[in-house]
Design an enzyme around this catalytic site. Structure first.
Site, PDB file in Angstrom:
ATOM      1  N   CYS A   1      -6.650  -2.299   0.959  1.00 59.10           N
ATOM      2  CA  CYS A   1      -5.717  -2.474   2.064  1.00 59.10           C
ATOM      3  C   CYS A   1      -6.500  -2.739   3.344  1.00 59.10           C
ATOM      4  O   CYS A   1      -7.326  -1.911   3.757  1.00 59.10           O
ATOM      5  CB  CYS A   1      -4.840  -1.234   2.230  1.00 59.10           C
ATOM      6  SG  CYS A   1      -3.705  -1.315   3.637  1.00 59.10           S
TER       7      CYS A   1
ATOM      8  N   CYS B   1       0.836  -1.201   0.000  1.00 57.00           N
ATOM      9  CA  CYS B   1       0.000   0.000   0.000  1.00 57.00           C
ATOM     10  C   CYS B   1       0.871   1.251   0.000  1.00 57.00           C
ATOM     11  O   CYS B   1       1.790   1.385   0.815  1.00 57.00           O
ATOM     12  CB  CYS B   1      -0.905  -0.024   1.233  1.00 57.00           C
ATOM     13  SG  CYS B   1      -1.945   1.438   1.410  1.00 57.00           S
TER      14      CYS B   1
ATOM     15  N   ASP C   1      20.773  -2.561 -17.702  1.00 56.13           N
ATOM     16  CA  ASP C   1      20.418  -3.623 -16.754  1.00 56.13           C
ATOM     17  C   ASP C   1      19.275  -4.450 -17.339  1.00 56.13           C
ATOM     18  O   ASP C   1      18.151  -3.959 -17.481  1.00 56.13           O
ATOM     19  CB  ASP C   1      19.998  -2.992 -15.432  1.00 56.13           C
ATOM     20  CG  ASP C   1      19.672  -4.023 -14.357  1.00 56.13           C
ATOM     21  OD1 ASP C   1      19.654  -5.229 -14.667  1.00 56.13           O
ATOM     22  OD2 ASP C   1      19.437  -3.607 -13.211  1.00 56.13           O
TER      23      ASP C   1
END
Length: 471
Positions: free
Chosen positions: A228, A206, A370
């Site tokens: 949540c 959250c 990356d």
């Protein structure tokens, strides 16, 4: 007077740069703007004043598709648009769009903007609308973790009074709910493609309290109907909602449910259900579609007109672009982060025809050095996709792609590997996959897609010409 002279010189210099690039065979989507900004640093502020209305589209995935669809819908009503349709989405690309389409005024300025460039662009003007598509991990070596990007965009939007068009199903939305701006939300109702038991690898906590989020359903990645248990944050009420999503004849069909709050005026019927057809695969594309629809219906475009424009939208530039070769279809797809790639694989699972797949992954600066993100993409689902003939791994980091595929337990006898020396080194693997008589899906990272597309168009022209002669 002095500022006007400097601005005109900057535009002239940008035009000259564009002309030189054109005669040398390059597109010139960014350099003209870069030249103009060098001469007149605040040129974008002056140029955007020419627009009656402006829209900025940002987020990790879906910017270019949303931009092109929005242009297609609005462009059917207004002829005088300015936009960076080719995807050059930093400030120099936005300025270039004005330089190559220089007019005294515009009805609409519609711009996709790279998340990292949002402060540079919005420093110059306050858009009427800002569309936020989603926020995922993308190019970690450039942006860092996704929270950095969210905070960057959030802090920038504090300075404007734009209407925000937000993906209600993206948990990042809870951050932007705190802003005082007028907000319009789009999202999904639970549908046949919703996932109930699905592991979430992206931003599962959250944004308000840090507690782990729960989901009633997930559409893809971490996008879905979240809540949540700790602080009570939940998905906001959706104003433009896709309902009853289905696939028919390789097209997505969905009904649009409109729930208009008091502060959002719209001439279309409240709580109405209207069927939309969108021909581009990938559940994420329905979200892009909803973003464009939400903007246009909020501007009181007639819903039947919007339906027609969505249905006849024909998009290219390698975003689920289908090229029809004499013997088969070739589908070209851009993918550059784990959520996007996972959903691309998922979209292939609905196609049960015999097919071969190619993944070209490069590590140029524009792609991100990356490439560890491929280990977060759901390669494991590939083994469950029916009728894969071969899986080609190519690009400068083909070895890593092949290793990732091997660890997903895909049949290694079906893996073909071609390591490229540079981004333009695509000829051999593309020719081989084209020689197969089955459908081809070609996925590429940012620098791979333009090179592949250029080569495919050349091959398509030659094969079509040969086919005509042989008849």
């Amino acid at each position: 007077m002095t500022n006007t002279i400097i601005r005109n010189i900057a535009i002239l210099a940008g035009k000259l740069a564009y002309f030189v690039l054109q005669i040398t065979g390059r597109q010139g989507t960014a350099l003209p703007g870069k030249v103009a900004i060098k001469i007149c640093p605040n040129i974008l502020e002056d140029l955007t004043k020419k627009c009656d209305k402006t829209v900025v589209i940002t987020g990790t995935n879906g910017k270019t598709t949303t931009n092109n669809l929005t242009n297609h819908i609005i462009g059917g009503k207004y002829n005088n648009l300015v936009s960076n349709l080719k995807g050059a989405n930093m400030i120099q690309g936005v300025v270039t769009s004005f330089i190559v389409n220089n007019k005294s005024s515009y009805d609409w300025g519609i711009f996709e903007v790279d998340e990292g460039s949002i402060p540079d662009v919005i420093h110059n003007f306050s858009p009427d609308y800002v569309i936020l598509t989603n926020f995922f991990r993308d190019q970690l070596d450039r942006y860092g973790e996704v929270e950095n990007t969210i905070h960057l965009v959030y802090d920038t939007l504090k300075t404007v009074d734009s209407t925000l068009i937000l993906n209600a199903d993206d948990p990042s939305t809870t951050q932007f709910n705190k802003l005082p701006n007028k907000k319009i939300y789009y999202g999904f109702n639970k549908n046949k493609f919703s996932k109930i038991n699905h592991s979430v690898a992206e931003s599962i906590f959250c944004k308000n309290c840090g507690n782990r989020l729960n989901y009633n359903f997930i559409s893809y990645g971490n996008v879905g109907d979240y809540y949540c248990n700790n602080c009570g944050v939940k998905r906001p009420k959706i104003n433009y909602c896709a309902d009853s999503i289905d696939i028919k004849n390789n097209n997505y069909e969905f009904k649009l449910k409109i729930n208009i709050s008091d502060e959002i005026k719209n001439k279309n019927n409240v709580e109405s259900l209207n069927k939309f057809i969108f021909k581009y695969m990938g559940i994420y594309n329905i979200y892009n579609c909803l973003a464009a629809i939400s903007l246009c219906l909020s501007e009181n475009f007639d819903i039947s007109y919007v339906q027609k424009q969505v249905e006849n939208f024909d998009y290219r530039l390698g975003r689920m672009e289908t090229m029809k070769f004499p013997n088969k279809d070739v589908v070209l797809v851009l993918s550059k982060n784990p959520v996007g790639l996972s959903e691309v694989f998922n979209s292939f699972s609905f196609d049960e025809e015999p097919k071969s797949v190619m993944f070209l992954i490069n590590d140029a600066p524009a792609d991100g050095r990356d490439i560890s993100w491929i280990w977060d993409a759901d390669f494991e689902q590939i083994s469950d996709i029916k009728n894969i003939n071969y899986f080609y791994c190519s690009g400068t980091r083909a070895n890593e792609a092949a290793l990732r595929l091997k660890y997903s337990n895909f049949n290694t006898e079906k893996i073909k590997k071609y390591v490229s020396k540079e981004a333009s080194d695509v000829k051999i693997p593309i020719k081989e996959i084209l020689d197969e008589d089955v459908k081809s899906y070609i996925i590429g990272t940012f620098t791979a897609v333009p090179e592949v597309r250029k080569f495919l168009l050349k091959e398509l022209k030659e094969k079509s010409k040969f086919n005509d002669i042989s008849k």
